[in-house]
Design a protein around this motif. Structure first.
Motif, PDB file in Angstrom:
ATOM      1  N   GLN A   1       0.397  18.393   4.300  1.00 33.21           N
ATOM      2  CA  GLN A   1       1.113  17.302   3.631  1.00 33.21           C
ATOM      3  C   GLN A   1       0.143  16.181   3.268  1.00 33.21           C
ATOM      4  OE1 GLN A   1       5.062  15.859   5.026  1.00 33.21           O
ATOM      5  NE2 GLN A   1       4.036  13.882   5.255  1.00 33.21           N
ATOM      6  N   PHE A   2       0.248  15.717   2.035  1.00 33.51           N
ATOM      7  CA  PHE A   2      -0.540  14.582   1.558  1.00 33.51           C
ATOM      8  C   PHE A   2       0.427  13.466   1.173  1.00 33.51           C
ATOM      9  CE2 PHE A   2      -1.966  12.190  -2.171  1.00 33.51           C
ATOM     10  CZ  PHE A   2      -3.099  11.582  -1.650  1.00 33.51           C
ATOM     11  N   SER A   3       0.096  12.240   1.537  1.00 31.84           N
ATOM     12  CA  SER A   3       0.956  11.106   1.199  1.00 31.84           C
ATOM     13  C   SER A   3       0.118   9.946   0.680  1.00 31.84           C
ATOM     14  CB  SER A   3       1.770  10.657   2.418  1.00 31.84           C
ATOM     15  OG  SER A   3       0.915  10.229   3.465  1.00 31.84           O
ATOM     16  N   LEU A   4       0.699   9.209  -0.227  1.00 38.37           N
ATOM     17  CA  LEU A   4       0.074   8.022  -0.807  1.00 38.37           C
ATOM     18  C   LEU A   4       1.126   6.931  -0.909  1.00 38.37           C
ATOM     19  CD1 LEU A   4      -2.233   7.711  -3.906  1.00 38.37           C
ATOM     20  CD2 LEU A   4      -0.101   6.421  -3.831  1.00 38.37           C
ATOM     21  N   GLU A   5       0.766   5.732  -0.494  1.00 40.84           N
ATOM     22  CA  GLU A   5       1.647   4.579  -0.662  1.00 40.84           C
ATOM     23  C   GLU A   5       0.854   3.408  -1.218  1.00 40.84           C
ATOM     24  OE1 GLU A   5       4.745   3.230   2.280  1.00 40.84           O
ATOM     25  OE2 GLU A   5       3.411   1.480   2.400  1.00 40.84           O
ATOM     26  N   LEU A   6       1.311   2.881  -2.342  1.00 44.13           N
ATOM     27  CA  LEU A   6       0.716   1.702  -2.954  1.00 44.13           C
ATOM     28  C   LEU A   6       1.743   0.582  -2.893  1.00 44.13           C
ATOM     29  CD1 LEU A   6      -1.641   0.392  -4.549  1.00 44.13           C
ATOM     30  CD2 LEU A   6      -0.483   1.155  -6.645  1.00 44.13           C
ATOM     31  N   ALA A   7       1.386  -0.515  -2.237  1.00 47.15           N
ATOM     32  CA  ALA A   7       2.304  -1.645  -2.076  1.00 47.15           C
ATOM     33  C   ALA A   7       1.704  -2.888  -2.717  1.00 47.15           C
ATOM     34  CB  ALA A   7       2.576  -1.899  -0.598  1.00 47.15           C
ATOM     35  N   ARG A   8       2.553  -3.678  -3.327  1.00 44.86           N
ATOM     36  CA  ARG A   8       2.126  -4.937  -3.939  1.00 44.86           C
ATOM     37  C   ARG A   8       3.002  -6.059  -3.422  1.00 44.86           C
ATOM     38  NH1 ARG A   8       3.231  -8.408  -8.308  1.00 44.86           N
ATOM     39  NH2 ARG A   8       1.362  -9.177  -9.402  1.00 44.86           N
ATOM     40  N   SER A   9       2.385  -7.058  -2.810  1.00 46.84           N
ATOM     41  CA  SER A   9       3.125  -8.212  -2.334  1.00 46.84           C
ATOM     42  C   SER A   9       3.714  -8.969  -3.511  1.00 46.84           C
ATOM     43  CB  SER A   9       2.203  -9.138  -1.529  1.00 46.84           C
ATOM     44  OG  SER A   9       2.872 -10.330  -1.194  1.00 46.84           O
TER      45      SER A   9
ATOM     46  N   SER B   1       9.095 -16.911  -3.057  1.00 40.77           N
ATOM     47  CA  SER B   1       9.377 -18.006  -2.138  1.00 40.77           C
ATOM     48  C   SER B   1      10.734 -17.836  -1.456  1.00 40.77           C
ATOM     49  CB  SER B   1       9.328 -19.345  -2.881  1.00 40.77           C
ATOM     50  OG  SER B   1      10.275 -19.356  -3.938  1.00 40.77           O
ATOM     51  N   TRP B   2      11.683 -17.194  -2.126  1.00 38.17           N
ATOM     52  CA  TRP B   2      13.034 -17.021  -1.587  1.00 38.17           C
ATOM     53  C   TRP B   2      13.196 -15.712  -0.833  1.00 38.17           C
ATOM     54  CZ3 TRP B   2      15.448 -12.716  -3.669  1.00 38.17           C
ATOM     55  CH2 TRP B   2      14.897 -12.218  -4.851  1.00 38.17           C
ATOM     56  N   MET B   3      12.146 -14.887  -0.824  1.00 41.97           N
ATOM     57  CA  MET B   3      12.213 -13.592  -0.141  1.00 41.97           C
ATOM     58  C   MET B   3      10.828 -13.232   0.384  1.00 41.97           C
ATOM     59  SD  MET B   3      13.797 -10.050  -1.693  1.00 41.97           S
ATOM     60  CE  MET B   3      14.378  -8.723  -0.641  1.00 41.97           C
ATOM     61  N   GLN B   4      10.321 -14.026   1.302  1.00 40.09           N
ATOM     62  CA  GLN B   4       8.981 -13.796   1.837  1.00 40.09           C
ATOM     63  C   GLN B   4       8.942 -12.473   2.597  1.00 40.09           C
ATOM     64  OE1 GLN B   4       7.167 -16.980   3.962  1.00 40.09           O
ATOM     65  NE2 GLN B   4       7.645 -18.520   2.414  1.00 40.09           N
ATOM     66  N   GLY B   5       7.862 -11.753   2.430  1.00 41.48           N
ATOM     67  CA  GLY B   5       7.713 -10.458   3.065  1.00 41.48           C
ATOM     68  C   GLY B   5       8.150  -9.302   2.188  1.00 41.48           C
ATOM     69  N   ALA B   6       8.573  -9.587   0.942  1.00 40.46           N
ATOM     70  CA  ALA B   6       9.005  -8.518   0.037  1.00 40.46           C
ATOM     71  C   ALA B   6       7.802  -7.928  -0.685  1.00 40.46           C
ATOM     72  CB  ALA B   6      10.014  -9.055  -0.973  1.00 40.46           C
ATOM     73  N   GLU B   7       7.836  -6.634  -0.919  1.00 39.95           N
ATOM     74  CA  GLU B   7       6.777  -5.972  -1.657  1.00 39.95           C
ATOM     75  C   GLU B   7       7.336  -4.802  -2.454  1.00 39.95           C
ATOM     76  OE1 GLU B   7       3.914  -4.865   1.292  1.00 39.95           O
ATOM     77  OE2 GLU B   7       5.186  -3.342   2.209  1.00 39.95           O
ATOM     78  N   GLY B   8       6.710  -4.548  -3.601  1.00 38.83           N
ATOM     79  CA  GLY B   8       7.054  -3.388  -4.401  1.00 38.83           C
ATOM     80  C   GLY B   8       6.278  -2.177  -3.915  1.00 38.83           C
ATOM     81  N   LEU B   9       6.882  -0.991  -4.014  1.00 39.54           N
ATOM     82  CA  LEU B   9       6.292   0.218  -3.452  1.00 39.54           C
ATOM     83  C   LEU B   9       6.266   1.357  -4.450  1.00 39.54           C
ATOM     84  CD1 LEU B   9       8.017   0.637   0.035  1.00 39.54           C
ATOM     85  CD2 LEU B   9       5.729  -0.211  -0.397  1.00 39.54           C
ATOM     86  N   ILE B  10       5.225   2.170  -4.370  1.00 35.28           N
ATOM     87  CA  ILE B  10       5.183   3.486  -4.983  1.00 35.28           C
ATOM     88  C   ILE B  10       4.738   4.464  -3.900  1.00 35.28           C
ATOM     89  CG2 ILE B  10       4.080   4.972  -6.694  1.00 35.28           C
ATOM     90  CD1 ILE B  10       3.712   2.569  -8.471  1.00 35.28           C
ATOM     91  N   GLN B  11       5.527   5.511  -3.680  1.00 32.09           N
ATOM     92  CA  GLN B  11       5.210   6.509  -2.661  1.00 32.09           C
ATOM     93  C   GLN B  11       5.164   7.899  -3.293  1.00 32.09           C
ATOM     94  OE1 GLN B  11       8.286   5.996   0.296  1.00 32.09           O
ATOM     95  NE2 GLN B  11       7.169   4.361   1.345  1.00 32.09           N
ATOM     96  N   VAL B  12       4.108   8.634  -2.991  1.00 30.38           N
ATOM     97  CA  VAL B  12       3.950   9.999  -3.486  1.00 30.38           C
ATOM     98  C   VAL B  12       3.675  10.907  -2.285  1.00 30.38           C
ATOM     99  CG1 VAL B  12       2.639  11.556  -4.970  1.00 30.38           C
ATOM    100  CG2 VAL B  12       3.002   9.173  -5.672  1.00 30.38           C
ATOM    101  N   THR B  13       4.405  12.011  -2.200  1.00 27.19           N
ATOM    102  CA  THR B  13       4.219  12.967  -1.112  1.00 27.19           C
ATOM    103  C   THR B  13       4.169  14.384  -1.684  1.00 27.19           C
ATOM    104  OG1 THR B  13       5.450  11.552   0.420  1.00 27.19           O
ATOM    105  CG2 THR B  13       5.119  13.845   1.070  1.00 27.19           C
ATOM    106  N   ALA B  14       3.206  15.154  -1.239  1.00 29.08           N
ATOM    107  CA  ALA B  14       3.098  16.559  -1.625  1.00 29.08           C
ATOM    108  C   ALA B  14       3.026  17.390  -0.349  1.00 29.08           C
ATOM    109  CB  ALA B  14       1.863  16.799  -2.482  1.00 29.08           C
TER     110      ALA B  14
END
Length: 458
Positions: free
Chosen positions: A408-416, A420-433
């Protein structure tokens, strides 16, 4: 197929797919506070867990940086020096250490470091700019300061709370991890082989995955942390709803620090179910020993598992295993790499279980770090080998012993998102093979999934 795939799915993950939060690491990766009040709130959280994180270099580096921002360079020096003793290659901690010395009137280290880094390509420009900053003013002189203290919403009387939720949408090429078969040859005893026409195709389609977890920690005395958590996740595929599944896990742990050593006990109960597969429950217990050495975190875990199916008792099993894992920083940057090696034996409760005893070995590799101030990348690879002790079924290749090779191979790319109204939120791209190979034709499969969405940690 579930007896093999299900029992080995967590290989390399210690006590399951969901682990209790490493609070030292979580706080060390916190978003930098934008206001003095938020900074003091974060500093308060750091001070609560400081006795338990005395060997966590990134934690101590951020703690020193917070004290430096508070206008307390002498206090900052204590933790920055300890952090650099554990991991000397930390660029941010080196810069903060030089700035703390400059704030105390010793500017030579700051000037020397600025000159030394002037032509280094691996030093971020923002870090060079910090070395030319003026000493930090006292916090009481900062706007909104005034020496106030603030307690964050998730810190109450020494208890630290951590929550996480995610919502992802995407596409999977094999929603049910099915083999691709056009025919199947049966081998009845003392009779000629019989070839049957079959039609097995992977089910593919769009899917939605939601997950939510909540965890808390408490330190009743110096060096001890008590933790508890619950996590639940659901996958729904609108066009193939029969492949939907759900998962819920409750975990508890206690650990004690002795200088560079830490011992811990961990237990969990997991319930897994879905329309295509029979629901089953996993009860796990583990004993672990951790140590910091040469800047790396090393852990040895001995674990046991009891798996009970809702209807088919013949599939029940008990597993005993050992896990060796290690995580280390890469020199000269803020990336970390790690590996986990697991060996276990799954013994059936019912001796008539197909395949008998399963012996499982897996190796997992991980690389994670920041691409720049807002992006974070994590890569993972896991390979496993599962071997039965007895023939799986006399009608399949004359009762051959089953072997499974899992990759199994996995990749996760996250962007903070820095909202200001939602601290700790991030966008995600996840790929799994994922790919499973086997000497028996009904077990091989391949699958690729791609998901994107939002994760919020608070």
């Amino acid at each position: 197929m579930e007896d093999a795939a299900g029992s080995s799915a967590d290989a390399g993950d210690g006590l399951g797919g969901v682990r209790l939060v490493d609070y030292c690491g979580v706080l060390a990766n916190s978003a930098w506070p934008r206001t003095p009040v938020a900074r003091r709130a974060l500093l308060h959280r750091f001070e609560i867990l400081r006795p338990q994180c005395m060997t966590h270099a990134p934690f101590l580096a951020v703690l020193g940086a917070l004290w430096l921002e508070e206008g307390e360079p002498a206090q900052a020096m204590v933790w920055l020096e300890r952090s650099l003793m554990l991991q000397p290659e930390q660029l941010g901690a080196q810069a903060d250490h030089a700035l703390a010395l400059a704030a105390l009137g010793e500017t030579a280290a700051r000037d020397a470091l600025a000159q030394q880094w002037a032509h280094r390509a691996d030093v971020p420009p923002a870090l060079l700019q910090r070395l030319n900053q003026r000493p930090v003013a006292k916090s009481s002189d900062q706007p909104g300061g005034g020496g106030q203290s603030a307690t964050p919403a998730n810190t109450v009387d020494g208890w630290v709370f951590y929550s996480e939720a995610s919502a992802l949408s995407g596409y999977e090429s094999n929603l049910s991890y099915s083999p691709r078969l056009n025919e199947l040859t049966l081998t009845p005893p003392n009779e000629p082989p019989v070839t049957l026409s079959v039609s097995s195709r992977p089910r593919r389609g769009a899917a939605l995955v939601t997950e939510q977890s909540g965890q808390l920690a408490y330190s009743p005395r110096q060096g001890m942390i008590v933790q508890a958590g619950v996590q639940g996740s659901i996958r729904h595929a609108p066009s193939e709803s029969s492949t939907d599944w759900h998962h819920i896990q409750v975990v508890g742990a206690v650990s004690q620090q002795w200088d560079l050593w830490r011992g811990g006990l961990q237990a969990s109960v997991t319930q897994v179910g879905g329309a295509l597969s029979e629901a089953y429950q996993l009860a796990r217990f583990g004993v672990s020993v951790d140590r910091e050495a040469i800047g790396c975190g090393i852990r040895l875990t001995i674990e046991g598992e009891n798996r009970k199916h809702e209807q088919t008792a013949s599939q029940d099993g008990r597993t005993v295993g050992a896990l060796w894992s290690q995580q280390c920083p890469l020199p000269g940057n803020n990336w970390v790499w790690g590996f986990a090696l697991r060996r276990s034996v799954d013994s059936p409760v019912d001796p008539s279980r197909p395949g008998g005893v399963q012996r499982q070995t897996s190796l997992g590799l991980r690389l994670a770090g920041a691409l720049n101030g807002r992006y974070r990348l994590e890569l993972g690879w896991r390979s496993g080998l599962v071997t039965d002790s007895a023939g799986y079924n006399v009608l399949i290749r004359d009762g051959a012993i089953r072997r499974l090779n899992q990759h199994q191979f996995s990749l996760e790319l996250a962007r903070s998102l820095q909202l200001s109204w939602m601290q700790g939120a991030e966008g995600l791209i996840q790929v799994t093979a994922a790919r499973q190979l086997s000497n028996l034709p009904i077990f091989p499969y391949t699958g690729v999934s791609v998901y994107g969405g939002l994760r919020w940690r608070w």
